[in-house]
Design a protein around this motif. Sequence first.
Motif, PDB file in Angstrom:
ATOM      1  N   ILE A   9       0.872  -1.163   0.000  1.00  0.00           N
ATOM      2  CA  ILE A   9       0.000   0.000   0.000  1.00  0.00           C
ATOM      3  C   ILE A   9       0.910   1.213   0.000  1.00  0.00           C
ATOM      4  N   TYR A  10       0.985   1.911  -1.131  1.00  0.00           N
ATOM      5  CA  TYR A  10       1.970   2.956  -1.293  1.00  0.00           C
ATOM      6  C   TYR A  10       1.429   4.296  -0.815  1.00  0.00           C
ATOM      7  N   ALA A  11       2.364   5.169  -0.451  1.00  0.00           N
ATOM      8  CA  ALA A  11       2.051   6.566  -0.223  1.00  0.00           C
ATOM      9  C   ALA A  11       2.038   7.271  -1.576  1.00  0.00           C
ATOM     10  N   ASP A  12       0.910   7.882  -1.919  1.00  0.00           N
ATOM     11  CA  ASP A  12       0.733   8.430  -3.261  1.00  0.00           C
ATOM     12  C   ASP A  12       1.716   9.561  -3.574  1.00  0.00           C
ATOM     13  N   ASP A  13       2.144  10.305  -2.563  1.00  0.00           N
ATOM     14  CA  ASP A  13       2.956  11.490  -2.803  1.00  0.00           C
ATOM     15  C   ASP A  13       4.427  11.275  -2.527  1.00  0.00           C
ATOM     16  N   VAL A  14       4.861  10.045  -2.344  1.00  0.00           N
ATOM     17  CA  VAL A  14       6.268   9.745  -2.057  1.00  0.00           C
ATOM     18  C   VAL A  14       6.759   8.741  -3.094  1.00  0.00           C
ATOM     19  N   SER A  15       7.912   9.033  -3.695  1.00  0.00           N
ATOM     20  CA  SER A  15       8.471   8.181  -4.745  1.00  0.00           C
ATOM     21  C   SER A  15       9.858   7.693  -4.339  1.00  0.00           C
ATOM     22  N   LEU A  16      10.137   6.469  -4.711  1.00  0.00           N
ATOM     23  CA  LEU A  16      11.474   5.884  -4.570  1.00  0.00           C
ATOM     24  C   LEU A  16      11.982   5.587  -5.971  1.00  0.00           C
ATOM     25  N   GLN A  45       6.377   4.768  -3.411  1.00  0.00           N
ATOM     26  CA  GLN A  45       6.144   4.115  -4.700  1.00  0.00           C
ATOM     27  C   GLN A  45       7.477   3.903  -5.404  1.00  0.00           C
ATOM     28  N   PRO A  46       7.873   2.634  -5.622  1.00  0.00           N
ATOM     29  CA  PRO A  46       9.175   2.388  -6.235  1.00  0.00           C
ATOM     30  C   PRO A  46       9.083   2.280  -7.755  1.00  0.00           C
ATOM     31  N   ARG A  47      10.127   2.700  -8.407  1.00  0.00           N
ATOM     32  CA  ARG A  47      10.279   2.490  -9.840  1.00  0.00           C
ATOM     33  C   ARG A  47      11.761   2.543 -10.172  1.00  0.00           C
ATOM     34  N   ILE A  48      12.102   1.897 -11.272  1.00  0.00           N
ATOM     35  CA  ILE A  48      13.499   1.821 -11.720  1.00  0.00           C
ATOM     36  C   ILE A  48      13.610   2.567 -13.042  1.00  0.00           C
ATOM     37  N   LEU A  49      14.635   3.380 -13.161  1.00  0.00           N
ATOM     38  CA  LEU A  49      14.924   4.103 -14.401  1.00  0.00           C
ATOM     39  C   LEU A  49      16.293   3.681 -14.900  1.00  0.00           C
ATOM     40  N   CYS A  50      16.335   3.062 -16.074  1.00  0.00           N
ATOM     41  CA  CYS A  50      17.589   2.609 -16.674  1.00  0.00           C
ATOM     42  C   CYS A  50      18.057   3.640 -17.696  1.00  0.00           C
ATOM     43  N   LEU A  51      19.170   4.276 -17.424  1.00  0.00           N
ATOM     44  CA  LEU A  51      19.814   5.190 -18.367  1.00  0.00           C
ATOM     45  C   LEU A  51      20.933   4.422 -19.035  1.00  0.00           C
ATOM     46  N   GLN A  52      20.652   3.899 -20.212  1.00  0.00           N
ATOM     47  CA  GLN A  52      21.550   2.944 -20.860  1.00  0.00           C
ATOM     48  C   GLN A  52      21.941   3.433 -22.241  1.00  0.00           C
TER      49      GLN A  52
END
Length: 292
Positions: A8-15, A144-151
């Motif tokens: 259950i994520y916090a809508d206003d916080v990003s990881l 809320q986690p997400r991964i960003l690949c700069l490749q």
Amino acid sequence: MPSAPSKIYADDVSLLVVTLDTNPFFWATFPFPFAEFLSQVLAFLNSILLLGQLNQVIVIATGCNSCAYVYDSSSERSHGATTGTMPALYSNLLHNLNEFLAKDRQLDASQKPGTVPSSLLSGSLSMALCYIQRAFRLGPMPPQPRILCLQGTADGPEQYVAIMNAIFSAQRSTVPIDSCYIGSNNSAFLQQASYITGGIYYKPPQLDGLYQYLSTVFATDLHSRAFLRLPKSVGVDFRASCFCHKRTIDMGFVCSVCLSIFCEHHDKCSTCGSVFGQAQLDASAANRKRKA
């Protein structure tokens, strides 16, 4: 290790976990300088932290021989005072990045002249997922986690199995993988990663405006993406790599037991040891006995 709890994520916080391609062989031959690329990435990371006080940014350097965490906004060291000429984000990240490049260069194996080895994308994805799983267990309301690949480096077919395992792990954990690919051709691995996990794959047409692309496409959190029209991939390259020669193939042979892929016919699976065509051989032998 216990399974991750229901998220259950916090809508206003990003990881945001960023994998940064630092392959020196690629940047030595790429027309866009690494210093300019890094300056625009740092400005983007700083804007993510400015969007929310509780936002977290993790940077993982992806070399051709190793991977390492080079920045963590939640650590006490990252919140240190500025040096007078640059914020703590820039000074700490650049210091750790220089140390990583020196260590990665020492591990460098002999490369054929004129070839660019692939970056260790599978390792950086695994490290990103490990950090996110650790964040899941810190409390009932993780960011809320997400991964960003700069490749920028081309795909390494020898990493196919490890990368696909990381992609399916991210899908199971509902962690989207965004991809910003700056190389000459598209990346089939990152296209599949973004498609399977529900992330965004984008190839900037002009690198001079990289910061604008990053802030426009990848700065939005998961809650806000439902209200925006973000770019979608025109097509996804679903080709796989064979387990025998590590080459990207269009058609091949698949083991019915472990689903290993081979570009050529083999009598025995090198992964699980299953004998191919054993059922047909047993059936033909039985037919011979009946005829006799």
